[in-house]
Design an enzyme around this catalytic site. Structure first.
Site, short mmCIF file in Angstrom:
data_model
loop_
_atom_site.label_atom_id
_atom_site.label_comp_id
_atom_site.label_asym_id
_atom_site.label_seq_id
_atom_site.Cartn_x
_atom_site.Cartn_y
_atom_site.Cartn_z
N ARG A 63 0.74 -0.98 0.06
CA ARG A 63 0.07 -0.02 0.00
C ARG A 63 0.87 1.35 0.02
O ARG A 63 0.42 2.23 -0.54
CB ARG A 63 -1.04 -0.08 1.17
CG ARG A 63 -1.65 1.36 1.49
CD ARG A 63 -3.02 1.21 2.20
NE ARG A 63 -2.96 0.42 3.54
CZ ARG A 63 -2.24 0.91 4.76
NH1 ARG A 63 -1.83 2.27 4.44
NH2 ARG A 63 -2.27 0.37 5.80
N TYR A 127 -15.38 17.09 -16.33
CA TYR A 127 -15.85 15.79 -16.57
C TYR A 127 -16.92 15.86 -15.38
O TYR A 127 -16.55 16.38 -14.33
CB TYR A 127 -14.58 14.95 -16.33
CG TYR A 127 -15.05 13.53 -15.90
CD1 TYR A 127 -16.00 12.69 -16.62
CD2 TYR A 127 -14.96 12.92 -14.60
CE1 TYR A 127 -16.38 11.11 -16.27
CE2 TYR A 127 -15.43 11.63 -14.19
CZ TYR A 127 -16.15 10.74 -14.97
OH TYR A 127 -16.76 9.60 -14.75
N ASP A 196 -6.27 18.44 -16.30
CA ASP A 196 -6.78 16.85 -16.73
C ASP A 196 -6.68 16.88 -18.10
O ASP A 196 -7.28 17.31 -19.01
CB ASP A 196 -8.43 16.70 -16.48
CG ASP A 196 -8.77 15.69 -16.52
OD1 ASP A 196 -8.18 14.68 -17.33
OD2 ASP A 196 -9.75 14.93 -16.07
C1 PLP Z 1 -13.07 9.21 -16.77
C2 PLP Z 1 -12.44 10.46 -16.78
C3 PLP Z 1 -12.10 10.91 -15.22
C4 PLP Z 1 -12.49 10.04 -14.36
O1 PLP Z 1 -11.52 8.81 -13.97
P1 PLP Z 1 -11.80 7.27 -13.53
O2 PLP Z 1 -10.65 6.47 -13.83
O3 PLP Z 1 -13.05 6.78 -14.12
O4 PLP Z 1 -11.90 7.55 -12.16
C5 PLP Z 1 -11.63 11.95 -15.13
N1 PLP Z 1 -11.29 13.07 -16.30
C6 PLP Z 1 -11.81 12.82 -17.28
C7 PLP Z 1 -11.66 13.66 -18.38
C8 PLP Z 1 -12.42 11.48 -17.55
O5 PLP Z 1 -12.96 11.26 -18.83
#
Ligand code: PLP
Length: 406
Positions: A63, A127, A196
């Protein structure tokens, strides 16, 4: 520095020759033998406080740290032109660690900042899960949502984090990252900027090279690329890269959010083909976008490769290409959009994106369901992740589904 495609194949593998291996090993040990109590305790202290293991250290407990996960992190950091990366069990777990890290005192003592809400700015569109997590305030943050052109007005001297997505999910809005960084540095010098980069991938966009502090991925999407692993990762860059990575690993160890080594192996393997997949899928998406525009049932197409979707001219400047995600609005509103989603045969009606096969979904009902009314996507909007099928076949399928919706 070797070219991107070369690094995508070789990153995180520098020691394999010396190990006499061709493929990265998978270390599944949950626990590791300790030489003696004193050195075991030292190793525990080092890893639980967010440090990296020294050669003489035991890895203690998986972990805290895992070598297979660390290989993927090394590779991703290299592709993002970052200093370090920290991998998590999902994209949302990665964002959670960033938010929890804001509240944790620098000393590692969570009590120092406890009780104060950290001010976060969320630059919409985001998102749905990200928007939701920020809007709930569940993790002790106080979020002000804004649009890119109103960012300066909502920044505060105590703003701790600015979250941006470009291209944004699901509207494909593009944000000028150099402008965001400049504005944040002027108005909120303490704030960390997180981008992101899930839609663009480091193949098309490297935000850390533009002065951004943190890059986040839902590794579930393009990095894995085959729809068979859930994971998330944060790459750190700039003057605070080391400190932020330590903080993220400490939160990860405390909360138990580390990526599983089997997932790390698959994500690392996915990186080797990332440039070729993203380029081929982007070429397909450009053809699909063009084909959709010609269909009478289409009201609007959102794709960064279309001039009207890139008013700031960011494709070719900030991004090396328009990517393989697109959205479109269907004539006839919600009901017609539902009929399209129900009528596809080759394309799969499912959430998620970035894999080798094409997926379509109704954002307002699914991925963006928890988003507040004023920021929810249009109810005639469908999001399409263009895969590696022949683009003519994808278009044929969408055409029959659109015909069926009329
Ligand atoms: C899918 C997604 C997430 C979340 O990711 P997970 O792996 O599903 O937790 C965050 N940002 C964007 C742009 C996504 O498409």
């Amino acid at each position: 520095m070797p070219a991107f495609a070369t690094r995508a194949v070789h990153a995180g593998r520098a020691d394999l020759n010396d190990l006499g291996l061709h493929v990265p090993p998978i270390d599944l040990s949950t626990t590791n033998p300790l030489r003696d109590v004193l050195s075991g305790g030292d190793s525990y202290e080092q890893l639980a406080s967010g440090g990296l293991p020294g050669d003489e250290h035991s890895h203690v407990y998986a972990r805290l740290w895992n070598p297979t996960v660390a290989r993927f992190e090394t590779a991703l950091a290299e592709l993002e032109e970052g200093e370090q990366a920290v991998a998590f069990g999902s994209g949302m777990a990665a964002l959670t660690a960033v938010l929890l890290g804001l509240r944790e005192g620098r000393s590692g003592d969570a009590s120092t900042d406890a009780g104060t809400l950290a001010h976060v700015v969320g630059v919409r569109t985001l998102y749905g899960g990200t928007d939701h997590l920020l809007a709930t305030g569940l993790l002790g943050t106080d979020t002000t949502f804004t649009r890119p052109d109103e960012l300066a007005a909502v920044l505060r001297s105590d703003t701790a984090l600015v979250v941006v997505e470009t291209p944004a999910n699901p509207t494909l809005d593009l944000v000028d990252l150099a402008v965001v960084v400049r504005t944040v540095r002027e108005r909120a010098p303490r704030a960390v900027v997180l981008v992101d980069n899930t839609f663009a991938t480091p193949v098309l966009q490297r935000p850390l090279s533009l002065g951004v502090d943190l890059v986040m991925h839902s590794a579930t999407k393009y990095l894995g690329g085959h729809g068979d692993v859930i994971g998330g990762v944060i790459a750190t860059g700039g003057p605070r890269a080391g400190e932020m990575a330590v903080r993220l690993r400490r939160v990860r160890a405390i909360t138990g959010a580390i990526l599983h080594p089997l997932g790390a192996y698959l994500l690392h393997r996915g990186l080797a083909t990332l440039p070729i997949r993203v380029r081929a899928q982007s070429e397909n998406a450009a053809k699909v976008a063009e084909g959709l525009l010609a269909h009478p049932q289409i009201a609007r197409v959102y794709y960064p490769g279309l001039a009207e979707c890139d008013p700031l001219g960011l494709v070719g400047r900030q991004m090396d290409g328009p990517g393989a995600m697109l959205s479109f609005q269907v004539q006839g509103g919600y009901d017609a959009a539902c009929r399209v989603a129900a009528s596809v045969r080759l394309v799969t009606h499912a959430v998620s994106l970035g894999g080798v096969d094409s997926l379509i979904q109704h954002a307002a009902s699914l991925t963006h369901r928890p988003v507040a009314g004023e920021a929810k996507p249009h109810d005639s909007l469908l999001r399409l992740s263009v895969g590696l099928e022949d683009p003519a076949d994808i278009l044929t399928d969408l055409t029959q589904a659109l015909d069926a919706s009329a």
